[in-house]
Design a protein around this motif. Sequence first.
Motif, PDB file in Angstrom:
ATOM      1  N   LEU A 159       0.648  -1.236  -0.130  1.00 57.58           N
ATOM      2  CA  LEU A 159      -0.288   0.238  -0.148  1.00 57.58           C
ATOM      3  C   LEU A 159       0.779   1.360   0.345  1.00 57.58           C
ATOM      4  CD1 LEU A 159      -2.652   0.859   0.050  1.00 57.58           C
ATOM      5  CD2 LEU A 159      -2.445   1.076   2.825  1.00 57.58           C
ATOM      6  N   ASP A 160       0.961   2.198  -1.024  1.00 60.06           N
ATOM      7  CA  ASP A 160       1.737   2.636  -0.803  1.00 60.06           C
ATOM      8  C   ASP A 160       1.016   4.504  -0.283  1.00 60.06           C
ATOM      9  OD1 ASP A 160       1.364   4.214  -4.248  1.00 60.06           O
ATOM     10  OD2 ASP A 160      -0.106   4.126  -2.087  1.00 60.06           O
ATOM     11  N   VAL A 161       1.997   5.509  -0.521  1.00 61.38           N
ATOM     12  CA  VAL A 161       1.723   6.794   0.409  1.00 61.38           C
ATOM     13  C   VAL A 161       0.545   7.549  -0.220  1.00 61.38           C
ATOM     14  CG1 VAL A 161       2.535   8.447   1.451  1.00 61.38           C
ATOM     15  CG2 VAL A 161       4.288   6.900   1.699  1.00 61.38           C
ATOM     16  N   ALA A 162       0.860   7.547  -1.770  1.00 64.82           N
ATOM     17  CA  ALA A 162      -0.513   8.001  -1.347  1.00 64.82           C
ATOM     18  C   ALA A 162      -1.593   7.987  -1.413  1.00 64.82           C
ATOM     19  CB  ALA A 162       0.079   8.205  -3.340  1.00 64.82           C
ATOM     20  N   ALA A 163      -2.578   6.446  -1.620  1.00 64.43           N
ATOM     21  CA  ALA A 163      -3.098   5.637  -1.158  1.00 64.43           C
ATOM     22  C   ALA A 163      -3.468   6.708   0.143  1.00 64.43           C
ATOM     23  CB  ALA A 163      -3.472   4.572  -1.594  1.00 64.43           C
ATOM     24  N   LEU A 164      -2.490   6.401   1.428  1.00 59.22           N
ATOM     25  CA  LEU A 164      -3.332   6.552   2.401  1.00 59.22           C
ATOM     26  C   LEU A 164      -3.358   7.962   2.363  1.00 59.22           C
ATOM     27  CD1 LEU A 164       0.236   5.351   4.582  1.00 59.22           C
ATOM     28  CD2 LEU A 164      -2.667   4.525   4.668  1.00 59.22           C
ATOM     29  N   ILE A 165      -2.747   8.822   2.240  1.00 55.50           N
ATOM     30  CA  ILE A 165      -2.761  10.748   1.815  1.00 55.50           C
ATOM     31  C   ILE A 165      -4.484  10.684   1.390  1.00 55.50           C
ATOM     32  CG2 ILE A 165      -1.965  13.086   0.744  1.00 55.50           C
ATOM     33  CD1 ILE A 165       1.097  11.231   1.106  1.00 55.50           C
ATOM     34  N   GLU A 166      -4.750   9.371  -0.060  1.00 53.29           N
ATOM     35  CA  GLU A 166      -5.284  10.406  -0.370  1.00 53.29           C
ATOM     36  C   GLU A 166      -6.785  10.650   0.453  1.00 53.29           C
ATOM     37  OE1 GLU A 166      -5.345   7.876  -3.774  1.00 53.29           O
ATOM     38  OE2 GLU A 166      -4.222   9.239  -5.285  1.00 53.29           O
ATOM     39  N   TYR A 167      -6.689   8.968   1.058  1.00 54.52           N
ATOM     40  CA  TYR A 167      -7.685   8.805   2.226  1.00 54.52           C
ATOM     41  C   TYR A 167      -7.532   9.673   2.897  1.00 54.52           C
ATOM     42  CZ  TYR A 167      -9.281   6.962   6.042  1.00 54.52           C
ATOM     43  OH  TYR A 167     -10.451   6.506   7.466  1.00 54.52           O
ATOM     44  N   ARG A 168      -6.701   9.928   3.230  1.00 53.72           N
ATOM     45  CA  ARG A 168      -6.911  10.929   4.490  1.00 53.72           C
ATOM     46  C   ARG A 168      -7.981  12.407   4.685  1.00 53.72           C
ATOM     47  NH1 ARG A 168      -3.145  12.534   9.177  1.00 53.72           N
ATOM     48  NH2 ARG A 168      -4.631  13.674  10.558  1.00 53.72           N
ATOM     49  N   VAL A 169      -7.465  13.026   2.873  1.00 55.30           N
ATOM     50  CA  VAL A 169      -8.183  14.209   2.586  1.00 55.30           C
ATOM     51  C   VAL A 169      -9.619  13.391   2.787  1.00 55.30           C
ATOM     52  CG1 VAL A 169      -8.683  15.257   0.617  1.00 55.30           C
ATOM     53  CG2 VAL A 169      -6.457  14.821   0.734  1.00 55.30           C
ATOM     54  N   VAL A 170     -10.179  12.305   2.423  1.00 51.15           N
ATOM     55  CA  VAL A 170     -11.185  12.173   2.260  1.00 51.15           C
ATOM     56  C   VAL A 170     -11.459  11.926   3.237  1.00 51.15           C
ATOM     57  CG1 VAL A 170     -13.007  10.940   1.707  1.00 51.15           C
ATOM     58  CG2 VAL A 170     -11.586  10.614  -0.064  1.00 51.15           C
ATOM     59  N   LEU A 171     -11.330  11.878   4.858  1.00 51.19           N
ATOM     60  CA  LEU A 171     -11.829  11.430   5.855  1.00 51.19           C
ATOM     61  C   LEU A 171     -11.312  12.473   6.983  1.00 51.19           C
ATOM     62  CD1 LEU A 171     -11.497   9.441   8.891  1.00 51.19           C
ATOM     63  CD2 LEU A 171      -8.994   9.749   8.836  1.00 51.19           C
TER      64      LEU A 171
END
Length: 252
Positions: A101-113
């Motif tokens: 799981l890459d960092v970009a996916a986590l950051i995208e999730y954080r924006v939505v969250l």
Amino acid sequence: MSATHSFEPAVPVHTYQRIVDQIEQAIVSGEIPVGSQLASERDLMVQFGVSRPTVREALRILQSMGLLESRPGTRGGPVVLAPSSKTLSRSLRAMVGTDALDVAALIEYRVVLEGTTSRLAAVRRDAAQLERMRAAIEQMERDAEANAETFADADLEFHEAIWEASGNEVLRLSGQAVSGVLRVIMQRDAEGEHHDNRVKLESAAIDRRLFAAIERHDAEEAGRIARHAVADRFAPLIDDERDRRVLSVLAE
């Protein structure tokens, strides 16, 4: 004429992993209730048709996942625990560490969250939750002169207060799960040479604007500030140009 396809070599699965998968599924589905005791090692050996070391290895993994707990004085097997944010957080850290799981996916999730929980918090927050947010921001402002770790702690406390104030338990738990991974990035970000105390104070100022929007029940503004704050803060950590464009779209 037969079709051709490139297959990857088959990878054998350890027997204990099959046991882990079955027991985990039974717990998550509710077939094995939370708080109940699992069958004894001897019973599990019979049910699965395996040796005691294999059963013990499976139980060890399930305990490390936070799904089982051995308690002194109990008969039978370990006690079944409810799946928690710590369980998911552990899995996410492992996935990031192995590049699954890459960092970009986590950051995208954080924006939505952050965007969603901030909007909900603006509607549902109470006085105690507002006070928790205010105290966290004041701590951030004080800790801007201290080390990056204490500043990151206060920053995370502020966002955890928002997740709680959202009133959505799923979002709160998922936020806690991913925060363990992102906190490392947050601290590293704050420790960078280009991030002096002035930049930390700017970060605290953004959170104070977000707090003000939540306090006055401005859900639209709260969501916008939160999304942009995450996107602006973490965009430099994303190398792929397409991922940066996606992040920009999410922030709008």
